[in-house]
Design an enzyme around this catalytic site. Structure first.
Site, mmCIF file in Angstrom:
data_model
loop_
_atom_site.group_PDB
_atom_site.id
_atom_site.type_symbol
_atom_site.label_atom_id
_atom_site.label_comp_id
_atom_site.label_asym_id
_atom_site.label_seq_id
_atom_site.Cartn_x
_atom_site.Cartn_y
_atom_site.Cartn_z
ATOM 1 N N HIS A 132 -4.125 -4.627 5.299
ATOM 2 C CA HIS A 132 -3.476 -3.917 4.186
ATOM 3 C C HIS A 132 -3.769 -2.411 4.236
ATOM 4 O O HIS A 132 -4.775 -1.945 3.708
ATOM 5 C CB HIS A 132 -3.959 -4.519 2.856
ATOM 6 C CG HIS A 132 -3.181 -4.061 1.656
ATOM 7 N ND1 HIS A 132 -2.629 -4.935 0.745
ATOM 8 C CD2 HIS A 132 -2.859 -2.833 1.204
ATOM 9 C CE1 HIS A 132 -2.012 -4.258 -0.206
ATOM 10 N NE2 HIS A 132 -2.140 -2.966 0.045
ATOM 11 N N HIS B 84 -1.496 1.329 3.985
ATOM 12 C CA HIS B 84 -0.210 2.016 3.842
ATOM 13 C C HIS B 84 -0.156 3.190 4.805
ATOM 14 O O HIS B 84 -0.970 4.112 4.715
ATOM 15 C CB HIS B 84 -0.019 2.512 2.409
ATOM 16 C CG HIS B 84 0.110 1.408 1.409
ATOM 17 N ND1 HIS B 84 1.317 1.028 0.862
ATOM 18 C CD2 HIS B 84 -0.823 0.572 0.877
ATOM 19 C CE1 HIS B 84 1.119 0.016 0.026
ATOM 20 N NE2 HIS B 84 -0.176 -0.281 0.012
ATOM 21 N N HIS C 7 2.090 -7.420 -3.247
ATOM 22 C CA HIS C 7 1.117 -6.795 -4.151
ATOM 23 C C HIS C 7 1.212 -7.528 -5.491
ATOM 24 O O HIS C 7 2.252 -7.457 -6.155
ATOM 25 C CB HIS C 7 1.474 -5.328 -4.408
ATOM 26 C CG HIS C 7 1.061 -4.378 -3.335
ATOM 27 N ND1 HIS C 7 1.696 -4.290 -2.138
ATOM 28 C CD2 HIS C 7 0.057 -3.461 -3.304
ATOM 29 C CE1 HIS C 7 1.113 -3.351 -1.403
ATOM 30 N NE2 HIS C 7 0.110 -2.828 -2.078
ATOM 31 N N GLU D 159 -2.996 -6.850 -9.300
ATOM 32 C CA GLU D 159 -3.853 -5.692 -9.006
ATOM 33 C C GLU D 159 -4.387 -5.067 -10.302
ATOM 34 O O GLU D 159 -5.586 -4.943 -10.478
ATOM 35 C CB GLU D 159 -3.065 -4.661 -8.180
ATOM 36 C CG GLU D 159 -3.876 -3.398 -7.855
ATOM 37 C CD GLU D 159 -3.079 -2.373 -7.053
ATOM 38 O OE1 GLU D 159 -1.895 -2.608 -6.781
ATOM 39 O OE2 GLU D 159 -3.672 -1.327 -6.705
ATOM 40 N N ASP E 172 -6.316 0.027 2.024
ATOM 41 C CA ASP E 172 -5.154 0.386 1.207
ATOM 42 C C ASP E 172 -4.580 1.748 1.622
ATOM 43 O O ASP E 172 -3.613 1.798 2.360
ATOM 44 C CB ASP E 172 -5.519 0.365 -0.287
ATOM 45 C CG ASP E 172 -4.331 0.047 -1.176
ATOM 46 O OD1 ASP E 172 -3.297 -0.377 -0.653
ATOM 47 O OD2 ASP E 172 -4.444 0.214 -2.411
ATOM 48 N N ASP E 173 -5.180 2.844 1.134
ATOM 49 C CA ASP E 173 -4.697 4.197 1.440
ATOM 50 C C ASP E 173 -5.895 5.050 1.861
ATOM 51 O O ASP E 173 -6.386 5.867 1.068
ATOM 52 C CB ASP E 173 -4.079 4.835 0.186
ATOM 53 C CG ASP E 173 -2.988 3.973 -0.420
ATOM 54 O OD1 ASP E 173 -2.104 3.526 0.326
ATOM 55 O OD2 ASP E 173 -3.023 3.756 -1.644
HETATM 56 ZN ZN LIG Z 1 -1.388 -1.483 -1.274
#
Ligand SMILES: [Zn+2]
Length: 351
Positions: free
Chosen positions: A18, A20, A212, A215, A296-297
């Protein structure tokens, strides 16, 4: 400008499911190309030497370092990074650099990179085809026997129905070039079930699905997770961190053999959990759920996979055996070809 602190987990062969693409770019490259793209970075002059102090100031301007208070506060940071994805050349370069850094800095052997064609189109005005080809070229250039990567296409929940349909048809028409499909953005007010008919088509086309879900803290979080599995065909859940509040859904996810893509730093900074200590990752693992570790990021949250391992060791007593277990879960749940995954994991980096 990456996290320089040495981690003892750097050489461990890892899987990340996961991440981005758009918010994982090298900051050095962003600074290099900003002037030619008209990206104004407060506190930064082109060619200025990067001292520790300028760097600290730049991090404050560009990254999310404290728990977010409001969306508008972080929106400008997202937009600054979005603007870097401006041309085919840049898209290929940024993707290539992300893959190289993952291999060389983080010991990643298997990397799934997700991106939203509509988000990149917002910066580049390129066709979905051109964007996707440039991303694939970047990934292909970085590929080696010890590193395998592939793109997941993101459908943004916030899209109007017609545009959502166009995006999904693009994924289906290019199903041999995507490893899977994701549904992202805020759930509250944009329920995934609006897209049931589109996800039926994705399933028919044979594309694996991750969503997603669960969350943000919300009374209906557990239902969002069940809906993603029951009605949208998800075999993995992005985050799903709120599942801890609903033992029945935990059992359901276990029964369905669905892996959770957990992102510790991200969950703390977006306030999905009240504090690092209260993150349920260890409890979920002990309850028998298939927990995987993700960033994630990484750029915007100023982390990387080594740093996530360090945090898990420090705050949750994770050891080599637990990390190995999570990597096993991730390898099994990966949408990339199983043989390539096992082969890349079995080799040392650079082989
Ligand atoms: Zn994400």
């Amino acid at each position: 400008m990456k996290r320089e602190t040495p981690s003892r987990w750097k050489s461990m062969r890892k899987v990340e499911l996961h991440r981005h693409l758009e918010l994982s770019l090298r900051l050095e490259t962003l600074l290099e190309v900003a002037p030619s793209l008209g990206i104004r970075i407060p506190g930064w002059k082109q060619g200025e030497k990067l001292t520790e102090e300028t760097l600290r100031e730049l991090h404050k301007e560009l990254l999310i370092l404290k728990p977010m208070q409001s969306l508008s506060e972080v929106l400008s940071k997202f937009l600054m990074m979005q603007k870097a994805w401006a041309s085919e050349e840049l898209i290929e370069r940024l993707t290539y650099e992300i893959c190289v850094d993952a291999q060389q800095e983080e010991g990643i052997a298997v990397l799934e990179l997700r991106y939203s064609p509509t988000f990149i189109q917002g910066a580049s005005s390129l066709s979905f085809e051109k964007i996707h080809e440039a991303i694939c070229r970047g990934i292909d250039r970085a590929r080696s026997p010890s590193f395998v990567a592939g793109p997941i296409g993101i459908l943004q929940r916030t899209l109007p129905p017609k545009e959502a349909e166009q995006v999904v048809h693009f994924f289906i028409d290019h199903r041999d070039k995507f490893i899977g499909v994701d549904l992202a953005d805020r759930e509250v007010g944009f329920e995934g079930t609006r897209f049931i008919h589109l996800f039926e088509q994705i399933q028919k086309a044979g594309l694996p699905i991750t969503i997603h879900a669960g969350e943000e803290p919300h009374p209906e979080s557990a239902r969002f997770i069940r809906d993603a599995i029951n009605h949208l065909g998800a075999t993995r859940i992005g985050h799903g961190v709120q599942i801890i509040h609903d033992p029945e859904t935990m059992e359901f996810v276990k029964e369905k053999d669905v892996a959770l893509e957990l992102c510790l730093t991200s969950n703390c900074l977006t306030q999905a959990v009240p504090s690092m200590q209260e993150h349920p990752i260890r409890k979920l693992l002990e309850a028998g759920l298939k927990v995987t570790i993700n960033t994630d990021d990484p750029t915007i949250f100023h982390t990387n996979l080594n740093h996530e391992y360090d945090l898990l060791e420090e705050h949750f007593d994770f050891n080599r055996a637990l990390f190995h277990q999570c990597n096993q879960f991730a390898a099994e749940a990966s949408f990339l070809p199983h043989f390539d995954v096992l082969h890349a994991l079995s080799l040392q980096g650079g082989e």
